[in-house]
Design a protein around this motif. Sequence first.
Motif, mmCIF file in Angstrom:
data_model
loop_
_atom_site.group_PDB
_atom_site.id
_atom_site.type_symbol
_atom_site.label_atom_id
_atom_site.label_comp_id
_atom_site.label_asym_id
_atom_site.label_seq_id
_atom_site.Cartn_x
_atom_site.Cartn_y
_atom_site.Cartn_z
ATOM 1 N N ASP A 38 -75.787 125.338 -20.320
ATOM 2 C CA ASP A 38 -75.604 125.829 -21.673
ATOM 3 C C ASP A 38 -76.555 126.992 -21.895
ATOM 4 O O ASP A 38 -77.504 127.192 -21.136
ATOM 5 C CB ASP A 38 -75.809 124.721 -22.713
ATOM 6 C CG ASP A 38 -77.261 124.334 -22.894
ATOM 7 O OD1 ASP A 38 -78.000 124.300 -21.892
ATOM 8 O OD2 ASP A 38 -77.650 124.073 -24.031
ATOM 9 N N GLU A 39 -76.280 127.804 -22.896
ATOM 10 C CA GLU A 39 -77.068 129.011 -23.093
ATOM 11 C C GLU A 39 -78.495 128.730 -23.526
ATOM 12 O O GLU A 39 -79.351 129.603 -23.460
ATOM 13 C CB GLU A 39 -76.387 129.938 -24.088
ATOM 14 C CG GLU A 39 -76.211 129.354 -25.470
ATOM 15 C CD GLU A 39 -75.339 130.228 -26.345
ATOM 16 O OE1 GLU A 39 -75.084 131.378 -25.987
ATOM 17 O OE2 GLU A 39 -74.906 129.735 -27.397
ATOM 18 N N ALA A 79 -66.071 127.542 -26.501
ATOM 19 C CA ALA A 79 -67.413 127.114 -26.102
ATOM 20 C C ALA A 79 -67.654 127.241 -24.596
ATOM 21 O O ALA A 79 -68.795 127.340 -24.164
ATOM 22 C CB ALA A 79 -67.661 125.673 -26.536
ATOM 23 N N SER A 89 -69.213 120.096 -24.880
ATOM 24 C CA SER A 89 -69.060 120.955 -26.060
ATOM 25 C C SER A 89 -68.112 120.347 -27.093
ATOM 26 O O SER A 89 -67.714 121.035 -28.038
ATOM 27 C CB SER A 89 -68.554 122.333 -25.643
ATOM 28 O OG SER A 89 -67.229 122.231 -25.127
ATOM 29 N N ILE A 100 -67.290 129.299 -21.118
ATOM 30 C CA ILE A 100 -67.073 130.644 -20.579
ATOM 31 C C ILE A 100 -67.134 130.556 -19.075
ATOM 32 O O ILE A 100 -68.126 130.110 -18.498
ATOM 33 C CB ILE A 100 -68.146 131.618 -21.097
ATOM 34 C CG1 ILE A 100 -68.109 131.668 -22.617
ATOM 35 C CG2 ILE A 100 -67.972 132.988 -20.479
ATOM 36 C CD1 ILE A 100 -69.283 132.381 -23.237
ATOM 37 N N ASN A 117 -72.837 126.351 -29.245
ATOM 38 C CA ASN A 117 -73.564 126.376 -27.983
ATOM 39 C C ASN A 117 -72.560 126.642 -26.871
ATOM 40 O O ASN A 117 -71.678 125.834 -26.614
ATOM 41 C CB ASN A 117 -74.280 125.036 -27.764
ATOM 42 C CG ASN A 117 -75.269 125.093 -26.629
ATOM 43 O OD1 ASN A 117 -75.668 126.161 -26.192
ATOM 44 N ND2 ASN A 117 -75.672 123.947 -26.151
ATOM 45 N N HIS A 118 -72.674 127.784 -26.228
ATOM 46 C CA HIS A 118 -71.749 128.157 -25.156
ATOM 47 C C HIS A 118 -72.194 127.548 -23.833
ATOM 48 O O HIS A 118 -73.386 127.436 -23.557
ATOM 49 C CB HIS A 118 -71.690 129.673 -25.008
ATOM 50 C CG HIS A 118 -71.026 130.335 -26.160
ATOM 51 N ND1 HIS A 118 -71.738 130.899 -27.182
ATOM 52 C CD2 HIS A 118 -69.718 130.494 -26.465
ATOM 53 C CE1 HIS A 118 -70.900 131.405 -28.066
ATOM 54 N NE2 HIS A 118 -69.672 131.164 -27.669
#
Length: 63
Positions: free
Chosen positions: A30-31, A59, A53, A61, A14-15
């Motif tokens: 989070d995405e 994780a 994360s 960005i 999960n990015h």
Amino acid sequence: MASALRLQEPARLNHFLVRCDSRGRWTVRDERNLVGGTFVSEEAAIHFARRESNYLPGAVIRR
């Protein structure tokens, strides 16, 4: 007697996206849009994202 092995797919990473908005506030989400927040500093935003994360490499960005 043979036993069957169940293989599970690895959990998808999960990015967390960290960015500065037009008003200078730092936002994290989070995405999957389940976790996030607004922060007064980049340091606080990145700290939150890394902690959420579990410090997994790649994780977080920053945009």
